[in-house]
Design an enzyme around this catalytic site. Structure first.
Site, PDB file in Angstrom:
ATOM      1  N   ALA A 212       0.669  -1.351  -0.080  1.00  0.00           N
ATOM      2  CA  ALA A 212      -0.009   0.036  -0.028  1.00  0.00           C
ATOM      3  C   ALA A 212       0.856   1.384  -0.207  1.00  0.00           C
ATOM      4  O   ALA A 212       0.343   2.258  -0.616  1.00  0.00           O
ATOM      5  CB  ALA A 212      -0.947  -0.072   1.338  1.00  0.00           C
TER       6      ALA A 212
ATOM      7  N   THR B  65       0.205   5.388  -1.578  1.00  0.00           N
ATOM      8  CA  THR B  65      -0.220   6.614  -0.677  1.00  0.00           C
ATOM      9  C   THR B  65       0.165   7.797  -1.402  1.00  0.00           C
ATOM     10  O   THR B  65      -0.570   8.763  -1.162  1.00  0.00           O
ATOM     11  CB  THR B  65       0.399   6.342   0.830  1.00  0.00           C
ATOM     12  OG1 THR B  65       1.870   6.336   0.375  1.00  0.00           O
ATOM     13  CG2 THR B  65      -0.009   5.367   1.384  1.00  0.00           C
TER      14      THR B  65
ATOM     15  N   GLN C 225       0.809  -6.213  -4.005  1.00  0.00           N
ATOM     16  CA  GLN C 225      -0.456  -6.505  -3.267  1.00  0.00           C
ATOM     17  C   GLN C 225      -1.547  -5.494  -3.500  1.00  0.00           C
ATOM     18  O   GLN C 225      -2.665  -5.736  -2.937  1.00  0.00           O
ATOM     19  CB  GLN C 225       0.100  -6.476  -1.561  1.00  0.00           C
ATOM     20  CG  GLN C 225       0.865  -7.412  -1.158  1.00  0.00           C
ATOM     21  CD  GLN C 225       1.489  -6.898   0.238  1.00  0.00           C
ATOM     22  OE1 GLN C 225       2.248  -6.049   0.628  1.00  0.00           O
ATOM     23  NE2 GLN C 225       1.021  -7.845   1.204  1.00  0.00           N
TER      24      GLN C 225
ATOM     25  N   HIS D 279      -3.226  -9.921  -4.972  1.00  0.00           N
ATOM     26  CA  HIS D 279      -4.649  -9.725  -4.301  1.00  0.00           C
ATOM     27  C   HIS D 279      -5.780  -9.545  -5.195  1.00  0.00           C
ATOM     28  O   HIS D 279      -6.620  -8.858  -5.013  1.00  0.00           O
ATOM     29  CB  HIS D 279      -4.539  -8.746  -3.276  1.00  0.00           C
ATOM     30  CG  HIS D 279      -3.652  -9.143  -2.066  1.00  0.00           C
ATOM     31  ND1 HIS D 279      -3.241  -8.257  -0.907  1.00  0.00           N
ATOM     32  CD2 HIS D 279      -3.002 -10.224  -1.875  1.00  0.00           C
ATOM     33  CE1 HIS D 279      -2.549  -8.857  -0.307  1.00  0.00           C
ATOM     34  NE2 HIS D 279      -2.402 -10.142  -0.650  1.00  0.00           N
TER      35      HIS D 279
ATOM     36  N   CYS E  96     -17.876 -14.174 -11.410  1.00  0.00           N
ATOM     37  CA  CYS E  96     -18.587 -14.798 -10.762  1.00  0.00           C
ATOM     38  C   CYS E  96     -18.446 -16.242 -10.200  1.00  0.00           C
ATOM     39  O   CYS E  96     -17.792 -17.169 -10.657  1.00  0.00           O
ATOM     40  CB  CYS E  96     -19.753 -15.385 -12.003  1.00  0.00           C
ATOM     41  SG  CYS E  96     -21.352 -16.358 -11.223  1.00  0.00           S
TER      42      CYS E  96
ATOM     43  N   CYS F  35     -24.318 -11.602 -12.663  1.00  0.00           N
ATOM     44  CA  CYS F  35     -23.814 -12.028 -13.732  1.00  0.00           C
ATOM     45  C   CYS F  35     -24.276 -12.277 -14.977  1.00  0.00           C
ATOM     46  O   CYS F  35     -25.487 -12.766 -14.818  1.00  0.00           O
ATOM     47  CB  CYS F  35     -23.204 -13.556 -13.232  1.00  0.00           C
ATOM     48  SG  CYS F  35     -22.386 -14.563 -14.553  1.00  0.00           S
TER      49      CYS F  35
ATOM     50  N   SER G  48       5.735  -1.590   1.800  1.00  0.00           N
ATOM     51  CA  SER G  48       5.105  -2.712   2.439  1.00  0.00           C
ATOM     52  C   SER G  48       5.658  -3.249   3.904  1.00  0.00           C
ATOM     53  O   SER G  48       7.140  -2.967   3.713  1.00  0.00           O
ATOM     54  CB  SER G  48       5.010  -4.174   1.714  1.00  0.00           C
ATOM     55  OG  SER G  48       4.277  -5.160   2.425  1.00  0.00           O
TER      56      SER G  48
HETATM   57 ZN   LIG Z   1     -22.223 -16.567 -13.534  1.00  0.00          ZN
END
Ligand SMILES: [Zn+2]
Length: 240
Positions: free
Chosen positions: A22, A26, A99, A117, A125, A149, A190
């Protein structure tokens, strides 16, 4: 001094793989998660960003993510993202493992980015495994509290790793492989608190850290306690 030392490490220890958290974003105005002014100081991640919350109340999770997606899409890459993209072009960085879900590395021009991530680029879906681009999801959210979906009608989930979910196997495997082959993992922004990503530097021959504040640096070759943007821009100059 530490910039010169870091530049020398990157020059000598190839391939170099970068791991970002992160703190690299920033400076683009994106709040981090765990600091006193971070996102989790105000909201409980298990209420808005966990798989349990998504199953219980997807509208609440989407209300949180819709605001986040808007913020992240409005942000611009900063000096740190741009320097890392240029380091890759010049052959000093093999890949960036991040990340962050904000896609700013790609938007800055980095071509090999492993998003462990996930990212805000799409939603997925869980039922038919279909993937829907974020633009279409945002359009649906104009009309409805949750996106559906288009193939099977199930509620879509942001394509980001929620608390309680395992990391995407392919991305984590690639990240581990990159770290094992690296002579240097350069950790940027990090504090290495989130596992299993925090274990990646330990897979490499050696690692160095650019991070403001605490980070587990006992085993690091070098720790630069400074802002990522100015530090990486200076490293880039030193490598010119
Ligand atoms: Zn679906």
């Amino acid at each position: 001094m530490s910039v010169a030392a870091l530049a020398a490490l990157i020059r000598e220890r190839q391939p170099c793989v970068v791991l970002t958290g992160a703190g690299v974003s920033t400076e683009s105005g994106i709040p981090d998660f765990r600091s006193a002014t971070g996102i989790w100081a105000d909201v409980d991640p298990f209420e808005v960003a966990s798989i349990q919350a998504f199953r219980r109340d997807p509208a609440r999770v989407w209300s949180f993510y819709r605001e986040r997606i808007d913020l992240l899409r409005a942000a611009e890459p900063n000096a740190a993202h741009l320097a890392l993209a240029e380091l890759e072009r010049r052959g000093f960085v093999r890949a960036v493992v991040t990340q962050n879900i904000d896609t700013l590395h790609t938007r800055a021009g980095s071509s090999d980015v492993v998003e462990v991530h996930g990212s805000i680029r799409s939603a997925e879906c869980l039922s038919c495994l279909g993937v829907e681009p974020v633009e279409a999801v945002l359009e649906q959210l104009e009309e409805s509290t949750v996106p559906a979906c288009p193939r099977c009608g199930e509620t879509l989930k942001p394509s980001v790793v929620l608390f309680g979910e395992v990391l995407p196997a392919g991305a984590m495997e690639r990240a581990t492989q990159l770290a094992r082959e690296a002579q240097l993992v350069l950790v940027v922004g990090s504090s290495l608190e989130v596992w299993p990503v925090a274990g990646l530097p330990l897979e490499a021959r050696a690692y160095a850290i650019v991070n403001r504040g605490a980070a587990p640096d006992e085993q690091a070759l070098l720790k630069v306690d400074a802002r990522a943007g100015e530090t990486l821009a200076a490293v880039l100059d030193a490598l010119a």
